[in-house]
Design a protein around this motif. Structure first.
Motif, PDB file in Angstrom:
ATOM      1  N   UNK A 124       0.848  -1.255   0.009  1.00 62.44           N
ATOM      2  CA  UNK A 124      -0.105   0.007  -0.021  1.00 62.44           C
ATOM      3  C   UNK A 124       0.794   1.361  -0.105  1.00 62.44           C
ATOM      4  N   UNK A 125       1.962   1.109   0.702  1.00 59.32           N
ATOM      5  CA  UNK A 125       2.703   2.417   0.802  1.00 59.32           C
ATOM      6  C   UNK A 125       3.487   2.641  -0.358  1.00 59.32           C
ATOM      7  N   UNK A 126       4.067   1.439  -0.903  1.00 62.97           N
ATOM      8  CA  UNK A 126       5.019   1.860  -2.455  1.00 62.97           C
ATOM      9  C   UNK A 126       3.730   2.337  -3.247  1.00 62.97           C
ATOM     10  N   UNK A 127       2.431   1.898  -3.317  1.00 61.54           N
ATOM     11  CA  UNK A 127       1.498   2.373  -4.161  1.00 61.54           C
ATOM     12  C   UNK A 127       1.209   3.846  -4.149  1.00 61.54           C
ATOM     13  N   UNK A 128       1.258   4.263  -2.829  1.00 57.30           N
ATOM     14  CA  UNK A 128       1.043   5.828  -2.605  1.00 57.30           C
ATOM     15  C   UNK A 128       2.468   6.386  -3.211  1.00 57.30           C
ATOM     16  N   UNK A 129       3.660   5.937  -2.629  1.00 58.14           N
ATOM     17  CA  UNK A 129       4.758   6.624  -2.923  1.00 58.14           C
ATOM     18  C   UNK A 129       5.051   6.920  -4.433  1.00 58.14           C
ATOM     19  N   UNK A 133       2.844  10.448  -3.422  1.00 57.26           N
ATOM     20  CA  UNK A 133       2.171  10.641  -2.483  1.00 57.26           C
ATOM     21  C   UNK A 133       2.996  10.513  -1.167  1.00 57.26           C
ATOM     22  N   UNK A 134       3.088  11.493  -0.191  1.00 59.03           N
ATOM     23  CA  UNK A 134       3.796  11.656   1.016  1.00 59.03           C
ATOM     24  C   UNK A 134       3.265  10.468   2.104  1.00 59.03           C
ATOM     25  N   UNK A 135       1.929  10.163   1.774  1.00 60.31           N
ATOM     26  CA  UNK A 135       1.554   9.289   2.812  1.00 60.31           C
ATOM     27  C   UNK A 135       2.109   7.821   2.745  1.00 60.31           C
ATOM     28  N   UNK A 136       2.583   7.612   1.602  1.00 60.08           N
ATOM     29  CA  UNK A 136       3.485   6.339   1.535  1.00 60.08           C
ATOM     30  C   UNK A 136       4.426   5.985   2.577  1.00 60.08           C
TER      31      UNK A 136
END
Length: 266
Positions: A124-129, A133-136
Motif C-alpha cells: 500500500x505504501x509503495x502504491x502511494x509513494x 504521495x507523502x502518505x506512502x
C-alpha cells in the motif's frame, strides 16, 4: 510449593517490554538469541532472587541456552516465564515451557507480522509513494513504530496471563495461523492482479484498412488479463514444482521484458 511475594511491578514489566529490543544484540550461530534474551531478563531475575545467588545462577544458566524466537512477540514469553519464576515454580517446568513455546511463537509472529502485515503495508505504501504521495512513507513508518510500541502491551499480556497463556496459545495457534494465511493469500492475489501487466503491441495487417490488434481484438476478447494470469501461474509452477530459485525467475522476467520490447512485441 511455597509461593513468593510478588517482586515485579508494572514498571518492571514495562521496562522488560522496552529492553527486549536487545534480543538480537549478541546473535550468534551457536545459541542464536540467548545472550540478548538473558540480558533482557537479568534485571527482573535479580529483583526476584535478590540475595539467592544459587537461584539466580540456575535461572541464568537456563536462560543462556539456545533460543531463536520472534523479536516483536518475545516479551510475551519472557514475561510469562518471569511470572513462573516469581511464583517459585519448578525449574524443569520453566525451562520446558521456554523450549516448547519459543518455536511456535516465532512461527505465529512470522506469519502475522513478517509475511502478512508488513508486506500488505509495504504494498500500500509503495502504491502511494509511486504516485508521489507523502502518505506512502508516513504509513509505513507509522506501522513500524506501532509494532515497536506494541512490545510493551504484549509483554504485559504475557505476564498477566501467566500459565494460562499456554492453553490459549495451543487452542488458538492453528486458527491464528490459518486466518493470517487466508488474509495474506487474498491480499497478495489482489496485488498480483493490480501490478502484473502484459500488453502485446503486435498487430496483424489483413488489408490496407483492416488491422487486427492481438491484444485488443484477440486476447482481451477471449479472456481479459489472460497473459498476466498465465505468466503468474507459470512463475508459480516453476517456483513450487521445479524449485527454481526466485532470483533466476526475476532475471528471466527482466530478460524477457527487455528482449520482447526490443522486438516490438510488448
Amino acid at each position: 510449593m511455597e509461593s513468593k511475594t510478588k517482586a515485579l511491578t508494572k514498571k518492571d514489566i514495562t521496562d522488560l517490554g522496552i529492553r527486549n529490543v536487545l534480543l538480537q544484540s549478541s546473535f550468534n550461530y551457536e545459541r542464536m538469541q540467548a545472550g540478548g534474551w538473558t540480558l533482557s531478563m537479568l534485571p527482573a531475575l535479580k529483583k526476584i532472587y535478590k540475595d539467592d545467588k544459587e537461584g539466580l545462577s540456575a535461572a541464568m544458566t537456563d536462560n543462556t541456552e539456545f533460543i531463536n524466537t520472534h523479536p516483536v512477540l518475545v516479551g510475551f514469553l519472557m514475561a510469562m516465564l518471569l511470572s513462573l519464576e516469581e511464583n517459585n515454580e519448578d525449574r524443569g517446568l520453566i525451562r520446558g515451557l521456554k523450549v516448547a513455546l519459543f518455536g511456535p511463537l516465532a512461527g505465529i509472529g512470522d506469519a502475522i507480522l513478517w509475511f502478512t502485515l508488513l508486506p500488505i503495508v509495504a504494498g500500500i505504501s509503495a502504491s502511494f509513494a509511486s504516485q508521489g504521495n507523502i502518505l506512502g512513507p508516513i504509513i509505513f513508518f507509522t506501522v513500524y513504530l506501532a509494532l515497536f510500541i506494541a512490545r510493551i502491551p504484549i509483554t504485559h499480556l504475557g505476564y498477566n496471563l501467566g500459565t494460562k497463556a499456554i492453553g490459549n496459545l495451543q487452542e488458538r495457534s492453528q486458527a491464528i495461523s490459518r486466518s493470517a494465511t487466508i488474509l495474506g493469500v487474498t491480499v497478495i492475489g489482489g496485488l498480483i492482479a493490480s501490478y502484473v501487466s502484459i500488453e502485446v503491441l503486435s498487430e496483424i495487417t489483413i488489408s490496407a484498412n483492416n488491422v487486427v490488434s492481438l491484444q485488443a481484438d484477440f486476447f482481451d476478447k477471449i479472456f481479459p488479463n489472460i497473459l498476466p494470469f498465465g505468466y503468474t501461474m507459470g512463475m508459480y509452477y516453476l517456483l513450487k514444482n521445479k524449485k527454481v530459485n526466485p532470483t533466476v525467475l526475476i532475471l528471466i522476467t527482466f530478460g524477457l521484458a527487455i528482449l520482447l520490447s526490443l522486438l516490438g512485441i510488448l
